[in-house]
Design a protein around this motif. Structure first.
Motif, short mmCIF file in Angstrom:
data_model
loop_
_atom_site.label_atom_id
_atom_site.label_comp_id
_atom_site.label_asym_id
_atom_site.label_seq_id
_atom_site.Cartn_x
_atom_site.Cartn_y
_atom_site.Cartn_z
N UNK A 61 40.54 64.96 35.12
CA UNK A 61 39.13 65.24 34.85
C UNK A 61 38.39 64.27 34.27
N UNK A 62 38.61 62.88 34.65
CA UNK A 62 37.79 61.94 33.97
C UNK A 62 37.70 60.81 34.85
N UNK A 63 36.69 59.80 34.80
CA UNK A 63 36.57 58.45 35.40
C UNK A 63 36.77 57.51 34.59
N UNK A 64 37.28 56.42 34.76
CA UNK A 64 37.58 55.34 33.76
C UNK A 64 36.78 54.27 34.55
N UNK A 65 36.09 53.38 33.79
CA UNK A 65 35.03 52.25 34.36
C UNK A 65 35.39 51.05 33.46
N UNK A 66 35.59 49.87 34.09
CA UNK A 66 35.77 48.64 33.84
C UNK A 66 34.58 47.70 34.01
N UNK A 67 34.22 46.96 32.87
CA UNK A 67 33.26 45.99 33.25
C UNK A 67 33.60 44.78 32.74
N UNK A 68 33.49 43.63 33.70
CA UNK A 68 33.70 42.43 33.34
C UNK A 68 32.37 41.42 33.52
N UNK A 69 32.24 40.74 32.30
CA UNK A 69 30.97 39.84 32.25
C UNK A 69 31.71 38.40 32.32
N UNK A 70 31.08 37.61 33.18
CA UNK A 70 31.55 36.13 33.19
C UNK A 70 30.56 35.34 33.57
N UNK A 71 30.74 34.10 32.81
CA UNK A 71 29.96 32.93 33.31
C UNK A 71 30.20 32.13 34.42
N UNK A 72 31.51 32.58 34.96
CA UNK A 72 32.31 31.96 36.08
C UNK A 72 32.15 33.16 37.17
N UNK A 73 32.11 32.35 38.49
CA UNK A 73 32.06 33.32 39.59
C UNK A 73 33.56 33.47 39.91
N UNK A 74 34.11 34.71 39.67
CA UNK A 74 35.32 34.90 39.84
C UNK A 74 35.98 35.43 41.19
N UNK A 75 35.00 35.63 42.18
CA UNK A 75 35.28 36.35 43.36
C UNK A 75 35.88 35.19 44.24
N UNK A 76 35.74 34.10 44.25
CA UNK A 76 36.59 33.14 45.34
C UNK A 76 38.16 33.05 44.90
N UNK A 77 38.40 32.65 43.47
CA UNK A 77 39.78 32.57 43.30
C UNK A 77 40.70 33.89 43.51
N UNK A 78 39.92 34.96 43.06
CA UNK A 78 40.65 36.21 43.28
C UNK A 78 40.79 36.80 44.79
N UNK A 79 39.86 36.29 45.64
CA UNK A 79 40.10 36.68 46.87
C UNK A 79 40.90 35.56 47.56
N UNK A 80 41.23 34.36 47.20
CA UNK A 80 42.21 33.70 47.28
C UNK A 80 43.56 34.04 47.17
N UNK A 81 43.87 34.60 46.10
CA UNK A 81 44.92 35.63 45.83
C UNK A 81 45.36 36.46 46.64
N UNK A 82 44.36 37.47 46.83
CA UNK A 82 44.67 38.41 47.66
C UNK A 82 44.75 38.34 49.13
N UNK A 83 44.12 37.26 49.46
CA UNK A 83 44.23 37.01 50.82
C UNK A 83 45.68 36.41 51.06
N UNK A 84 46.21 35.44 50.23
CA UNK A 84 47.54 34.74 50.23
C UNK A 84 48.67 35.81 50.11
N UNK A 85 48.30 37.04 49.76
CA UNK A 85 49.39 37.93 49.48
C UNK A 85 49.43 38.96 50.79
#
Length: 88
Positions: free
Chosen positions: A27-51
């Motif tokens: 009966x609940x929803x958990x929401x997470x927020x990350x605020x960053x000065x760095x663009x994290x999309x590419x390094x995380x995408x690289x990790x996921x694609x390599x897996x």
């Protein structure tokens, strides 16, 4: 060449990431927020694609099959490494 760091009076450009997990049975929803000065999309995408994840199809679930899955353990540890390198 323009400075990448803001000078006095300038605002920093930030990237906001949002994720939510829906727990209908609890009966609940958990929401997470990350605020960053760095663009994290590419390094995380690289990790996921390599897996072996398929972009736009697969989703990393940090609680799924980690204990018995060395590939998922490596993904989780690599994401933790990126997070630990972000200046606070």
């Amino acid at each position: 060449m323009p400075s990448s760091k803001p000078t006095s009076g300038q605002q920093k450009e930030l990237t906001l990431y949002v994720d939510e997990s829906i727990y209908d049975n609890l009966g609940f929803i958990a929401t997470a927020f990350i605020i960053s000065e760095q663009d994290l999309e590419e390094p995380i995408k690289k990790i996921l694609l390599s897996a072996g994840f398929e972009s736009g199809k697969d989703e990393f679930k940090s609680g799924n099959y980690i204990t018995e899955n060395p590939v998922m353990q490596k993904v989780r540890n690599s994401i933790h490494q990126i997070a630990s390198e972000i200046p606070r």
